[in-house]
Design a protein around this motif. Sequence first.
Motif, PDB file in Angstrom:
ATOM      1  N   MET A   1     -14.488  11.079  -7.668  1.00  0.00           N
ATOM      2  CA  MET A   1     -13.460  11.813  -6.941  1.00  0.00           C
ATOM      3  C   MET A   1     -12.987  11.015  -5.733  1.00  0.00           C
ATOM      4  O   MET A   1     -11.808  10.878  -5.461  1.00  0.00           O
ATOM      5  N   GLU A   2     -13.967  10.440  -5.012  1.00  0.00           N
ATOM      6  CA  GLU A   2     -13.642   9.661  -3.818  1.00  0.00           C
ATOM      7  C   GLU A   2     -12.825   8.425  -4.197  1.00  0.00           C
ATOM      8  O   GLU A   2     -11.859   8.073  -3.518  1.00  0.00           O
ATOM      9  N   GLN A   3     -13.213   7.775  -5.323  1.00  0.00           N
ATOM     10  CA  GLN A   3     -12.478   6.579  -5.749  1.00  0.00           C
ATOM     11  C   GLN A   3     -11.061   6.943  -6.182  1.00  0.00           C
ATOM     12  O   GLN A   3     -10.114   6.231  -5.872  1.00  0.00           O
ATOM     13  N   ASN A   4     -10.894   8.074  -6.914  1.00  0.00           N
ATOM     14  CA  ASN A   4      -9.567   8.522  -7.326  1.00  0.00           C
ATOM     15  C   ASN A   4      -8.674   8.783  -6.120  1.00  0.00           C
ATOM     16  O   ASN A   4      -7.489   8.464  -6.106  1.00  0.00           O
ATOM     17  N   LEU A   5      -9.267   9.372  -5.064  1.00  0.00           N
ATOM     18  CA  LEU A   5      -8.521   9.631  -3.835  1.00  0.00           C
ATOM     19  C   LEU A   5      -8.104   8.306  -3.198  1.00  0.00           C
ATOM     20  O   LEU A   5      -6.977   8.149  -2.719  1.00  0.00           O
ATOM     21  N   HIS A   6      -9.029   7.344  -3.236  1.00  0.00           N
ATOM     22  CA  HIS A   6      -8.729   6.020  -2.671  1.00  0.00           C
ATOM     23  C   HIS A   6      -7.551   5.376  -3.388  1.00  0.00           C
ATOM     24  O   HIS A   6      -6.613   4.876  -2.757  1.00  0.00           O
ATOM     25  N   PHE A   7      -7.558   5.413  -4.719  1.00  0.00           N
ATOM     26  CA  PHE A   7      -6.463   4.822  -5.484  1.00  0.00           C
ATOM     27  C   PHE A   7      -5.171   5.596  -5.288  1.00  0.00           C
ATOM     28  O   PHE A   7      -4.078   5.024  -5.301  1.00  0.00           O
ATOM     29  N   SER A   8      -5.292   6.907  -5.102  1.00  0.00           N
ATOM     30  CA  SER A   8      -4.114   7.726  -4.828  1.00  0.00           C
ATOM     31  C   SER A   8      -3.454   7.295  -3.520  1.00  0.00           C
ATOM     32  O   SER A   8      -2.234   7.175  -3.431  1.00  0.00           O
ATOM     33  N   GLN A   9      -4.271   7.043  -2.507  1.00  0.00           N
ATOM     34  CA  GLN A   9      -3.748   6.601  -1.213  1.00  0.00           C
ATOM     35  C   GLN A   9      -3.095   5.218  -1.331  1.00  0.00           C
ATOM     36  O   GLN A   9      -2.038   4.965  -0.738  1.00  0.00           O
ATOM     37  N   ILE A  10      -3.730   4.329  -2.100  1.00  0.00           N
ATOM     38  CA  ILE A  10      -3.169   2.981  -2.300  1.00  0.00           C
ATOM     39  C   ILE A  10      -1.820   3.070  -3.007  1.00  0.00           C
ATOM     40  O   ILE A  10      -0.845   2.412  -2.613  1.00  0.00           O
ATOM     41  N   SER A  11      -1.750   3.921  -4.034  1.00  0.00           N
ATOM     42  CA  SER A  11      -0.505   4.088  -4.779  1.00  0.00           C
ATOM     43  C   SER A  11       0.611   4.588  -3.874  1.00  0.00           C
ATOM     44  O   SER A  11       1.763   4.131  -3.961  1.00  0.00           O
ATOM     45  N   LEU A  12       0.273   5.515  -2.982  1.00  0.00           N
ATOM     46  CA  LEU A  12       1.276   6.055  -2.055  1.00  0.00           C
ATOM     47  C   LEU A  12       1.782   4.972  -1.114  1.00  0.00           C
ATOM     48  O   LEU A  12       2.983   4.886  -0.825  1.00  0.00           O
ATOM     49  N   ARG A  13       0.890   4.109  -0.630  1.00  0.00           N
ATOM     50  CA  ARG A  13       1.291   3.038   0.279  1.00  0.00           C
ATOM     51  C   ARG A  13       2.175   2.010  -0.451  1.00  0.00           C
ATOM     52  O   ARG A  13       3.166   1.525   0.117  1.00  0.00           O
ATOM     53  N   LEU A  14       1.821   1.717  -1.682  1.00  0.00           N
ATOM     54  CA  LEU A  14       2.650   0.805  -2.461  1.00  0.00           C
ATOM     55  C   LEU A  14       4.029   1.406  -2.713  1.00  0.00           C
ATOM     56  O   LEU A  14       5.061   0.726  -2.581  1.00  0.00           O
ATOM     57  N   PHE A  15       4.049   2.677  -3.068  1.00  0.00           N
ATOM     58  CA  PHE A  15       5.309   3.363  -3.332  1.00  0.00           C
ATOM     59  C   PHE A  15       6.190   3.367  -2.082  1.00  0.00           C
ATOM     60  O   PHE A  15       7.406   3.130  -2.151  1.00  0.00           O
ATOM     61  N   LYS A  16       5.585   3.617  -0.917  1.00  0.00           N
ATOM     62  CA  LYS A  16       6.344   3.644   0.330  1.00  0.00           C
ATOM     63  C   LYS A  16       6.946   2.273   0.629  1.00  0.00           C
ATOM     64  O   LYS A  16       8.117   2.167   1.022  1.00  0.00           O
ATOM     65  N   VAL A  28       3.440  -8.340  -0.826  1.00  0.00           N
ATOM     66  CA  VAL A  28       2.334  -9.297  -0.914  1.00  0.00           C
ATOM     67  C   VAL A  28       1.338  -9.062   0.222  1.00  0.00           C
ATOM     68  O   VAL A  28       0.120  -9.050   0.011  1.00  0.00           O
ATOM     69  N   ASP A  29       1.868  -8.868   1.427  1.00  0.00           N
ATOM     70  CA  ASP A  29       0.986  -8.646   2.583  1.00  0.00           C
ATOM     71  C   ASP A  29       0.155  -7.373   2.411  1.00  0.00           C
ATOM     72  O   ASP A  29      -1.044  -7.347   2.726  1.00  0.00           O
ATOM     73  N   LEU A  30       0.787  -6.323   1.885  1.00  0.00           N
ATOM     74  CA  LEU A  30       0.059  -5.078   1.630  1.00  0.00           C
ATOM     75  C   LEU A  30      -0.973  -5.306   0.521  1.00  0.00           C
ATOM     76  O   LEU A  30      -2.106  -4.798   0.596  1.00  0.00           O
ATOM     77  N   GLY A  31      -0.594  -6.067  -0.499  1.00  0.00           N
ATOM     78  CA  GLY A  31      -1.525  -6.372  -1.593  1.00  0.00           C
ATOM     79  C   GLY A  31      -2.756  -7.095  -1.105  1.00  0.00           C
ATOM     80  O   GLY A  31      -3.879  -6.824  -1.562  1.00  0.00           O
ATOM     81  N   TYR A  32      -2.573  -8.005  -0.147  1.00  0.00           N
ATOM     82  CA  TYR A  32      -3.707  -8.722   0.417  1.00  0.00           C
ATOM     83  C   TYR A  32      -4.637  -7.761   1.159  1.00  0.00           C
ATOM     84  O   TYR A  32      -5.867  -7.833   1.048  1.00  0.00           O
TER      85      TYR A  32
END
Length: 413
Positions: A1-16, A28-32
């Motif tokens: 659950m915690e990992q899914n939340l983590h990936f959800s947050q990453i996806s939101l930052r990428l989308f933004k 690229v900077d965000l990816g790093y």
Amino acid sequence: MEQNLHFSQISLRLFKTLSEASGLQALVDLGYEILGNPFTITDHSVKVLASTGETKVTDDPVWNELKMNNHFIFQTYSYYVRNSLFNEITRNEAPFYWSDPYCKYRRLIGKIRINKRDVAILVACAHNRDFKERDEELVSLLCDAFSIELQKTKYIDFSQVLMHQNFLYDLLNGMYEDERLIVERLKILGLKFKRKLFVINIDIQNLDRSKSTLPYMRDEVENKLVNAKAIVYNQNVVVLASCENDRHFQEIELKNLKEFIHNNNLRAGISRPFLKLTDVKEHYLESTEAIKLGNLMNKKQSFYKYEDYLIFDLINSYSDTQKWKKFIHQSLIRLIEYDKENGTDYFRSFYTYLCNFKNVKDSATILNIHRNTLFHRMEKIESLLDVDLNDGDVLFQLYLSYKILEFLKIALP
């Protein structure tokens, strides 16, 4: 659950980041930051499109070479072709790990795809920390994000390369008949060609596939020429080249390309110069015929000009090549028979004289005889031929006869 939340947050930052149109480098900077390790994005010829800049990797030879040159040198590229890295990239749909003796740090490699087509490669380097299991999913997520960015950004070099290649493909297929449409397309693509155009067709059937690939060879060829674009077409490398100064093009640019073709055991044909992009397909066919006829008539060469083989193309296009014999001027046959009976060399002497526009001095120099000797020889030849050498039509018939004999000697058993 915690990992899914983590990936959800990453996806939101990428989308933004994608939605803010911040550009490739911001992604690229965000990816790093997300991945925690440096990475590069390259095309399939290993030309760097973007890379992380915060971490300085100084002790990995392969990474250093790529960062310093923005591409691999030929020897490095050949090494990875021989060791099947590119086959692995093609075969693996999901990110995979790679190690070799020259990479100090392990790599995690993922493909970036657009419309189900592989267009770029993300290579992460385990410099800051060892890879973890979740990194495979992170790289996959980043590849999806970069796919979106590459599609929506019109002005990065990579997108331009894809559009340029599609445009060349359409030209070679004869898709444009209206010059005005081509002009508008050039404006959109930001493409400019010089006034005089050429099509160069490079036959790569002798290419050592253990050392190079078609995309890499395409880029190498394009880099040899100014004001030129190359594409992989019908399993050859085809170049649309242009110039204003024909002398510079012939003496400098083509010289470098010829050396490259010779050194790599390739063959190439170049069309006659032309002015309209609507004529690209026609002149591509010229470059193709140049290779075919050049291979047939002069295997020692590797670079063939269509203008040198135009008359042979005319002869070869005749439905029954044997019938060309009837077009051979009979007086020339008499000259050949006279040479055989008397041990003379009048046949070659007269051809040299014709090719030098009846210039006795230049012809004598080529034949390595005194000009007076050639002058007396020509008097004898003219009497044997029994024709008027001041008649342009007669001279053309004789010249054509030489070309027919030259072609039939090669083409017929």
